[in-house]
Motif scaffolding. Structure first.
Motif, PDB file in Angstrom:
ATOM      1  N   GLY A  71     -13.213   9.256   6.297  1.00 33.59           N
ATOM      2  CA  GLY A  71     -13.435   9.651   4.874  1.00 33.59           C
ATOM      3  C   GLY A  71     -12.733  10.892   4.625  1.00 33.59           C
ATOM      4  O   GLY A  71     -12.117  10.977   3.475  1.00 33.59           O
ATOM      5  N   ALA A  72     -13.232  11.909   5.458  1.00 32.35           N
ATOM      6  CA  ALA A  72     -12.370  13.105   5.130  1.00 32.35           C
ATOM      7  C   ALA A  72     -11.077  13.243   5.327  1.00 32.35           C
ATOM      8  O   ALA A  72     -10.219  13.692   4.393  1.00 32.35           O
ATOM      9  CB  ALA A  72     -13.125  14.146   6.247  1.00 32.35           C
ATOM     10  N   ILE A  73     -10.395  12.527   6.283  1.00 30.52           N
ATOM     11  CA  ILE A  73      -8.865  12.543   6.386  1.00 30.52           C
ATOM     12  C   ILE A  73      -8.636  11.821   5.333  1.00 30.52           C
ATOM     13  O   ILE A  73      -7.358  12.397   4.709  1.00 30.52           O
ATOM     14  CB  ILE A  73      -8.610  11.961   7.675  1.00 30.52           C
ATOM     15  N   ALA A  74      -9.058  10.643   4.946  1.00 30.20           N
ATOM     16  CA  ALA A  74      -8.508  10.135   3.666  1.00 30.20           C
ATOM     17  C   ALA A  74      -8.460  10.772   2.404  1.00 30.20           C
ATOM     18  O   ALA A  74      -7.436  11.050   1.720  1.00 30.20           O
ATOM     19  CB  ALA A  74      -8.962   8.645   3.236  1.00 30.20           C
ATOM     20  N   ASP A  75      -9.423  11.437   2.153  1.00 29.41           N
ATOM     21  CA  ASP A  75      -9.628  12.401   1.068  1.00 29.41           C
ATOM     22  C   ASP A  75      -8.545  13.650   1.112  1.00 29.41           C
ATOM     23  O   ASP A  75      -8.063  13.909  -0.017  1.00 29.41           O
ATOM     24  CB  ASP A  75     -10.960  13.210   0.987  1.00 29.41           C
ATOM     25  N   ASP A  76      -8.353  13.987   2.381  1.00 31.11           N
ATOM     26  CA  ASP A  76      -7.244  15.236   2.449  1.00 31.11           C
ATOM     27  C   ASP A  76      -5.807  14.541   2.402  1.00 31.11           C
ATOM     28  O   ASP A  76      -5.043  15.043   1.372  1.00 31.11           O
ATOM     29  CB  ASP A  76      -7.378  15.761   3.890  1.00 31.11           C
ATOM     30  N   ILE A  77      -5.677  13.391   2.470  1.00 29.87           N
ATOM     31  CA  ILE A  77      -4.315  12.651   2.400  1.00 29.87           C
ATOM     32  C   ILE A  77      -4.078  12.456   0.970  1.00 29.87           C
ATOM     33  O   ILE A  77      -3.072  12.623   0.269  1.00 29.87           O
ATOM     34  CB  ILE A  77      -4.244  11.449   3.201  1.00 29.87           C
ATOM     35  N   LEU A  78      -5.097  11.883   0.263  1.00 39.90           N
ATOM     36  CA  LEU A  78      -5.148  11.696  -1.314  1.00 39.90           C
ATOM     37  C   LEU A  78      -4.791  13.214  -1.976  1.00 39.90           C
ATOM     38  O   LEU A  78      -4.177  13.240  -2.983  1.00 39.90           O
ATOM     39  CB  LEU A  78      -6.206  11.038  -1.614  1.00 39.90           C
ATOM     40  N   ALA A  79      -5.743  14.160  -1.633  1.00 37.18           N
ATOM     41  CA  ALA A  79      -5.655  15.488  -2.205  1.00 37.18           C
ATOM     42  C   ALA A  79      -4.070  16.213  -2.145  1.00 37.18           C
ATOM     43  O   ALA A  79      -3.694  16.651  -3.038  1.00 37.18           O
ATOM     44  CB  ALA A  79      -6.545  16.615  -1.667  1.00 37.18           C
ATOM     45  N   LEU A  80      -3.335  15.814  -1.130  1.00 37.01           N
ATOM     46  CA  LEU A  80      -2.030  16.273  -0.894  1.00 37.01           C
ATOM     47  C   LEU A  80      -1.094  15.228  -1.593  1.00 37.01           C
ATOM     48  O   LEU A  80       0.264  15.497  -1.374  1.00 37.01           O
ATOM     49  CB  LEU A  80      -1.567  16.545   0.676  1.00 37.01           C
ATOM     50  N   GLY A  81      -1.599  14.028  -2.100  1.00 37.06           N
ATOM     51  CA  GLY A  81      -0.311  13.134  -2.850  1.00 37.06           C
ATOM     52  C   GLY A  81       0.146  12.117  -1.985  1.00 37.06           C
ATOM     53  O   GLY A  81       0.804  11.460  -2.406  1.00 37.06           O
ATOM     54  N   GLY A  82      -0.666  11.675  -0.799  1.00 33.06           N
ATOM     55  CA  GLY A  82       0.055  10.872   0.154  1.00 33.06           C
ATOM     56  C   GLY A  82      -1.233   9.528  -0.016  1.00 33.06           C
ATOM     57  O   GLY A  82      -2.164   9.614  -0.707  1.00 33.06           O
ATOM     58  N   GLU A  83      -0.726   8.731   0.570  1.00 28.32           N
ATOM     59  CA  GLU A  83      -1.794   7.352   0.918  1.00 28.32           C
ATOM     60  C   GLU A  83      -2.110   6.898   2.262  1.00 28.32           C
ATOM     61  O   GLU A  83      -1.480   7.389   3.378  1.00 28.32           O
ATOM     62  CB  GLU A  83      -1.005   6.062   0.599  1.00 28.32           C
ATOM     63  N   PRO A  84      -3.259   6.649   2.617  1.00 25.19           N
ATOM     64  CA  PRO A  84      -3.655   6.511   3.769  1.00 25.19           C
ATOM     65  C   PRO A  84      -2.576   5.347   4.674  1.00 25.19           C
ATOM     66  O   PRO A  84      -2.555   4.498   3.742  1.00 25.19           O
ATOM     67  CB  PRO A  84      -5.219   6.187   3.785  1.00 25.19           C
ATOM     68  N   VAL A  85      -2.471   5.366   5.730  1.00 20.99           N
ATOM     69  CA  VAL A  85      -1.797   4.326   6.464  1.00 20.99           C
ATOM     70  C   VAL A  85      -2.607   3.408   7.108  1.00 20.99           C
ATOM     71  O   VAL A  85      -3.926   3.415   7.147  1.00 20.99           O
ATOM     72  CB  VAL A  85      -0.906   5.159   7.455  1.00 20.99           C
ATOM     73  N   THR A  86      -2.010   2.441   7.799  1.00 23.87           N
ATOM     74  CA  THR A  86      -2.677   1.538   8.301  1.00 23.87           C
ATOM     75  C   THR A  86      -3.560   2.106   9.564  1.00 23.87           C
ATOM     76  O   THR A  86      -2.924   2.575  10.462  1.00 23.87           O
ATOM     77  CB  THR A  86      -1.691   0.341   8.932  1.00 23.87           C
ATOM     78  N   LYS A  87      -4.481   1.551   9.828  1.00 25.73           N
ATOM     79  CA  LYS A  87      -5.379   1.841  10.919  1.00 25.73           C
ATOM     80  C   LYS A  87      -4.964   1.199  12.283  1.00 25.73           C
ATOM     81  O   LYS A  87      -4.492   0.146  12.128  1.00 25.73           O
ATOM     82  CB  LYS A  87      -6.897   1.609  10.964  1.00 25.73           C
ATOM     83  N   ALA A  88      -5.150   2.025  13.147  1.00 23.25           N
ATOM     84  CA  ALA A  88      -4.580   1.483  14.672  1.00 23.25           C
ATOM     85  C   ALA A  88      -5.498   0.385  14.974  1.00 23.25           C
ATOM     86  O   ALA A  88      -6.754   0.469  14.810  1.00 23.25           O
ATOM     87  CB  ALA A  88      -4.836   2.523  15.678  1.00 23.25           C
ATOM     88  N   THR A  89      -5.076  -0.616  15.914  1.00 21.67           N
ATOM     89  CA  THR A  89      -5.718  -1.932  16.345  1.00 21.67           C
ATOM     90  C   THR A  89      -5.246  -2.148  17.512  1.00 21.67           C
ATOM     91  O   THR A  89      -4.174  -1.739  18.250  1.00 21.67           O
ATOM     92  CB  THR A  89      -5.563  -3.016  15.291  1.00 21.67           C
TER      93      THR A  89
END
Length: 184
Positions: A71-89
């Motif tokens: 969640g913190a990583i996603a928040d940082d990505i969004l704060a910088l104008g990006g979009e979270p990527v697909t998670k590893a599987t």
């Protein structure tokens, strides 16, 4: 103590991953570079946490909910104008089929918080960022307290599961290094 043994028995894979990450961090020149680094972490840690969450709960780790990083990583990505990527599987992640293996993977995630404040300062200083640093700041002033609490949980585990925890930690380090190399 298990935590001390883990540090010793995972040193090689830990150093290989650390070398790769330090190279990535030193190569950051723009906000977009940093955004790509965060997306690497999001993809790998996100998939890893999904697997861990199947086997770790408050009974094993009372503060497990506080320890989630995605969640913190996603928040940082969004704060910088990006979009979270697909998670590893699949094979991009280490095998996690029980709580022992999940604890080994968590050792890597939790250990990463120890250098986070240094990384945050490096990135902030180099790129002049004031936002998008919550993941690397992690627990802030409580980082060492949280690490000690996690090590205490590890040290309460029975000796017969040490090999499984160690193998999972080594595989987590190795798979993360491979993930970074595949996304260079």
């Amino acid at each position: 103590m298990l935590a001390d043994n883990l540090k010793e028995q995972t040193l090689t894979y830990h150093q290989q991953l650390e070398k790769k990450l330090v190279s990535q961090i030193k190569g950051l020149n723009t906000k977009e570079d940093y955004l790509q680094l965060l997306q690497l972490f999001y993809g790998y840690f996100g998939g890893l946490e999904d697997r861990i969450n199947l086997f770790i709960d408050q009974n094993i780790l009372p503060d497990h909910a506080q320890r989630r990083k995605t969640g913190a990583i996603a928040d940082d990505i969004l704060a910088l104008g990006g979009e979270p990527v697909t998670k590893a599987t699949g094979d991009a992640l280490p095998e996690i089929n029980n709580a022992d293996q999940a604890l080994g993977a968590m050792y890597v995630i939790e250990g990463s918080t120890l250098g986070g404040s240094i990384i945050s300062k490096m990135i902030s200083g180099k790129l002049g960022l004031t936002t998008g640093l919550s993941f690397f700041n992690s627990y802030g002033e409580n980082t060492h307290q949280m690490w000690d609490a996690f090590k205490a949980v590890l040290n309460k585990q029975p000796a017969e599961i040490e090999a499984a925890i160690t193998e999972a930690a080594n595989n987590t380090f190795l798979k993360f290094k491979n993930w970074i190399e595949q996304h260079d």
